[in-house]
Design an enzyme around this catalytic site. Sequence first.
Site, short mmCIF file in Angstrom:
data_model
loop_
_atom_site.label_atom_id
_atom_site.label_comp_id
_atom_site.label_asym_id
_atom_site.label_seq_id
_atom_site.Cartn_x
_atom_site.Cartn_y
_atom_site.Cartn_z
N ILE A 175 -1.44 3.97 -4.52
CA ILE A 175 -1.33 4.99 -5.58
C ILE A 175 -1.86 4.43 -6.90
O ILE A 175 -1.39 3.40 -7.36
CB ILE A 175 0.14 5.41 -5.81
CG1 ILE A 175 0.81 5.83 -4.51
CG2 ILE A 175 0.23 6.53 -6.85
CD1 ILE A 175 2.31 6.05 -4.63
N LYS A 199 8.91 -4.18 -8.61
CA LYS A 199 7.92 -3.15 -8.95
C LYS A 199 8.43 -2.29 -10.12
O LYS A 199 7.66 -1.94 -11.02
CB LYS A 199 7.62 -2.29 -7.73
CG LYS A 199 6.86 -3.04 -6.64
CD LYS A 199 6.87 -2.25 -5.34
CE LYS A 199 6.08 -2.96 -4.25
NZ LYS A 199 6.32 -2.38 -2.91
N GLU A 207 -3.24 -3.49 -10.00
CA GLU A 207 -2.87 -2.12 -9.62
C GLU A 207 -2.09 -2.07 -8.29
O GLU A 207 -1.12 -1.32 -8.16
CB GLU A 207 -4.14 -1.26 -9.51
CG GLU A 207 -3.92 0.20 -9.16
CD GLU A 207 -3.14 0.95 -10.21
OE1 GLU A 207 -3.66 1.14 -11.31
OE2 GLU A 207 -1.99 1.34 -9.94
N VAL A 248 -2.96 -9.12 6.51
CA VAL A 248 -3.21 -7.67 6.62
C VAL A 248 -4.05 -7.17 5.44
O VAL A 248 -5.09 -6.52 5.63
CB VAL A 248 -1.85 -6.92 6.66
CG1 VAL A 248 -2.06 -5.41 6.60
CG2 VAL A 248 -1.09 -7.28 7.92
N TYR A 276 -5.91 -14.09 4.16
CA TYR A 276 -6.65 -13.28 5.14
C TYR A 276 -5.68 -12.66 6.15
O TYR A 276 -5.90 -12.67 7.34
CB TYR A 276 -7.69 -14.17 5.84
CG TYR A 276 -8.88 -13.42 6.42
CD1 TYR A 276 -9.17 -12.11 6.08
CD2 TYR A 276 -9.74 -14.05 7.33
CE1 TYR A 276 -10.26 -11.45 6.60
CE2 TYR A 276 -10.85 -13.41 7.86
CZ TYR A 276 -11.10 -12.10 7.49
OH TYR A 276 -12.19 -11.46 8.02
N1 HSE Z 1 6.65 -4.65 1.60
C1 HSE Z 1 6.09 -3.76 0.64
C2 HSE Z 1 6.60 -2.36 0.91
C3 HSE Z 1 4.59 -3.82 0.72
O1 HSE Z 1 7.12 -2.14 2.00
O2 HSE Z 1 6.49 -1.50 0.05
C4 HSE Z 1 3.90 -3.15 -0.41
O3 HSE Z 1 4.21 -3.72 -1.65
#
Ligand code: HSE
Length: 411
Positions: A132, A201, A125, A11, A9
Amino acid sequence: MASIAVLGYGVVGTGIANLINKNKERFKSITGEELNISSILVKDKNKHEQKQNYHLVTDSIEKIFNNPVDIVVEVMGGLHPAYEYVKKALKLKKHVVTANKDLIAEYGEELLDIASDNGVTLNFEASVGGGIPILKPLMESLAGNKIFEIQAILNGTTNFILSKMYAENMGYKDALKLAQNLGFAEANPDSDVLGYDAARKLSILSTIAYGMKVNWVDINIEGITDIDEIDFEYAKLNGYIIKLLAISKNKDEKIYGFVKPVMIKSDSYLSKIDNELNGIVIEGDAVGNVFFSGKGAGMLPTASSVFGDIADIIQNKNKKNIKFNDKEAYIEKYWDEKSDWLVRIKTNDRLNTICNLSESFKNCHMYTSSVTQRDEVAAIIRNEPEFTLDSTFEKLSKLSYVTKIKKFMIL
Ligand code: HSE
């Protein structure tokens, strides 16, 4: 009615609770399904006393698993206990939505197999590109393409910092503090500024795009902690912008990937991606280049993707099973393509350093501008592969008068 348990819980969890409450009526009128948050897991209940949904807050994971829950939304972040909770939820045949890139980059293959074995869906996602829509288009809309290349800005925090340093001459620490206050940065921002978050990512995108497991630790990673205002001055002299780029390519089933600060020309797709925005260019053999952009971090953009994943599960119940290919990708350390480079060499002997550079590289232009420091040689080296540069710099760095070498790829 779809009963949803939210793990975390902070952001993002707060954003999801708000977005679900805001969209309840509209969602019901479109799908006929009512969304209901049944519980929210936190570590310390006292910290959430002032929150709107305090009556839903619990610190007991058992309570969540013992209740009839359809979808578990994991937005705690970090690897543990997120991994254990997600695994257990899937084994209990609950659908899971997660925004956790660390979790998917590390355990995605295993968790997707467990989801598939149990006939439930694991959607993620929000783990790449924040708000996005990128994973669904990549898996579904672009399914008819062989993907050759991904070029992207995947970390909102570092893009925010670099944008502020570039446009407002803001110092690195102040820009980082601002990004943290705005809720973009990770709890431990090292993983943002050292490039790990972007690499995780990129590994998720690449694993999906190339159909083989691209481990994030095999990607060449360089963060932004060493970037200073002089780098920006050199960039500006040439009309370049510095961005932390995440790039991977597939050539003849060999993968090349890196995350590093790059000087990009102002006419490139990604040069316009500022602040917490992310941008992703995907090159497919049928479609050519497609460009996705939007907010890559923050409360509501991330919640937007999570909400989309929840909607997807409700509308396609048990129809979809994503899997990662377990074939490990062979990752090349060096790509064979040539690039232009900007180099800065800290030296106590400028003359000898200039001679050395000129002898080593056919096409090397020294800077003579006011930016050049008294103890430094700066140059643009054209059309060389990274391997040649690195092996020359390895020799150069052993010279007594050379104290530091910094290089930027120019794209
Ligand atoms: N800390 C990550 C960023 C948050 O700044 O992109 C989103 O994945």
